[in-house]
Design an enzyme around this catalytic site. Structure first.
Site, short mmCIF file in Angstrom:
data_model
loop_
_atom_site.label_atom_id
_atom_site.label_comp_id
_atom_site.label_asym_id
_atom_site.label_seq_id
_atom_site.Cartn_x
_atom_site.Cartn_y
_atom_site.Cartn_z
N LYS A 1 -4.14 0.27 -0.87
CA LYS A 1 -3.74 0.56 -2.15
C LYS A 1 -2.75 -0.05 -2.04
O LYS A 1 -1.28 -0.58 -2.09
CB LYS A 1 -3.59 2.26 -2.32
CG LYS A 1 -3.80 2.82 -3.44
CD LYS A 1 -3.12 3.99 -3.47
CE LYS A 1 -2.96 4.59 -4.99
NZ LYS A 1 -2.53 5.51 -5.30
N LYS B 1 0.36 2.14 1.58
CA LYS B 1 0.18 2.12 0.19
C LYS B 1 1.70 1.08 -0.93
O LYS B 1 2.90 1.52 -0.51
CB LYS B 1 0.48 4.07 -0.42
CG LYS B 1 0.86 3.79 -1.50
CD LYS B 1 -0.36 5.25 -1.86
CE LYS B 1 1.06 5.63 -4.04
NZ LYS B 1 0.43 6.95 -3.88
C1 PBG Z 1 0.30 9.36 -6.20
C2 PBG Z 1 -0.36 9.74 -6.31
C3 PBG Z 1 -0.21 7.52 -6.84
C4 PBG Z 1 -1.63 7.17 -6.77
C5 PBG Z 1 -2.43 7.95 -5.78
N1 PBG Z 1 -1.10 9.29 -5.74
C6 PBG Z 1 0.33 7.37 -8.03
C7 PBG Z 1 1.56 6.90 -7.78
O1 PBG Z 1 2.34 6.94 -6.54
O2 PBG Z 1 2.83 6.98 -8.28
C8 PBG Z 1 -2.19 5.98 -8.21
C9 PBG Z 1 -3.90 6.06 -8.25
C10 PBG Z 1 -4.06 5.24 -9.57
O3 PBG Z 1 -2.80 4.55 -9.86
O4 PBG Z 1 -5.09 4.61 -9.46
N2 PBG Z 1 1.25 10.50 -5.17
#
Ligand code: PBG
Length: 329
Positions: free
Chosen positions: A254, A196
């Site tokens: 992601k 991520k």
């Molecule tokens: C937070 C989380 C995020 C997303 C999923 N879980 C945002 C972040 O890490 O700040 C992003 C998903 C998206 O942008 O569609 N744990």
């Protein structure tokens, strides 16, 4: 021309194109992210995500029945938590009657066959919008992992089939797996957000949950000390390998489109299912361009989803899931 091979022969007619098509999308490919909020009969459109809504529990029940009727089999739940319930340690995340726990029970009651995954991270519950406990200029890794394990057990108790840790703390998959097993939830799975990235594509999601990180206790308003540097490739393999060793059943890359090289490498390197999260900013970009009449929404949507699958995704978490599946017909 005197050509023995003419590749265009296999493109001459829709039938032969369908017959030699290498990649196809099906409803089984999709995970539907859903945003849940308190309220009644709520369908609250997210301004930076046109056509996507925060749902109250009653509308959530209707939504999952409708998704199930379309052949969609899995949801990934996120909750929007009231500011008054936020703190630095995610206490509300452990409330057996918290919004997430009630949302899981609602989905399972409305639609017992739906595979229910829950977001496991502190940010929606954090007064600072961070995925971990903040103290003295640091995000506390090990203390956060313990809370995530308790949160996972609480979701499993509510009926979640699989927890989805999205926080990027080191070792959290192991701590969560041990926590679930110790509580008797050996069948509750883990889909790990393994690679991520600290991406600028999460903005609309943070609008949806009101969870943007802020500077606090000498920690800056970004997630770069825990999410990955977009410049890194080898590190994605290392993260994924460790999460699998720690017990992840499904791994994830992601965001999606900008990271399809990583998707291909992860798919080739490991033998567990690979999920890709096509994130909120990817959704927002296409919606905005389509609103302006600059792109053909449905055609670009399908091309993007197909490309994610062609790159190696076994599963795609996407805000386009409903639209795409209705086009598949
Ligand atoms: C937070 C989380 C995020 C997303 C999923 N879980 C945002 C972040 O890490 O700040 C992003 C998903 C998206 O942008 O569609 N744990």
């Amino acid at each position: 021309m005197d050509l023995l091979r003419r590749n265009r022969r296999l493109r001459t007619h829709p039938s032969i194109r369908a017959m030699v098509r290498e990649t196809t999308l099906t409803p089984d490919d999709f995970i539907v992210p859903l945003f849940v909020a308190e309220g009644k009969r709520l369908r609250d459109e997210i301004p930076s995500m046109p056509g996507y809504y925060r749902l109250s529990l009653d509308t959530l029940a209707a939504e999952v029945k409708s998704l199930w009727g379309m052949g969609l089999k899995s949801v990934l739940l996120f909750v929007k938590v009231a500011d008054s319930l936020k703190d630095n340690a995610g206490a509300e995340a452990l409330n057996p009657d918290g919004l997430m726990q009630r949302a899981v029970r609602t989905v399972k009651e409305a639609c017992p066959g739906m595979w229910v995954m829950t977001d496991v991270a502190l940010d929606p519950f954090s007064a600072y919008g961070h995925d971990g406990i903040v103290a003295h200029g640091k995000i506390l890794n090990d203390a956060t992992a313990e809370v995530l394990a308790e949160m996972s057990v609480s979701h499993a108790q509510a009926g979640a089939d699989m927890v989805a840790p999205s926080d990027m703390m080191d070792g959290r998959i192991q701590v969560i797996r041990q926590g679930l097993d110790a509580a008797g939830y050996t069948d509750t799975g883990i889909m790990s957000y393994s690679a991520k990235y600290a991406s600028a594509f999460y903005g609309p999601f943070r609008d949806a949950l009101d969870s943007a990180p802020v500077a606090a206790e000498q920690v800056p308003a970004d997630k770069k000390t825990y999410q990955m540097d977009p410049a890194n490739r080898i590190e994605a393999l290392r993260e994924t390998e460790m999460d699998i060793a720690e017990g992840a059943d499904i791994v994830m890359v992601k965001p999606g489109l900008c990271y399809l090289d990583i998707v291909r490498e992860v798919r080739d390197a490991f033998d567990v299912p690979v999920a890709v999260y096509q994130v909120s900013g990817e959704y927002a970009m296409l919606k905005a361009a389509a609103e302006k009449g600059w792109l053909d929404h449905d055609a670009v949507m399908m091309e993007q989803l197909l490309s994610i699958k062609r790159a190696g995704a076994d599963l795609i978490a996407s805000y386009f899931a409903r639209d795409a599946v209705s086009l598949l017909g």
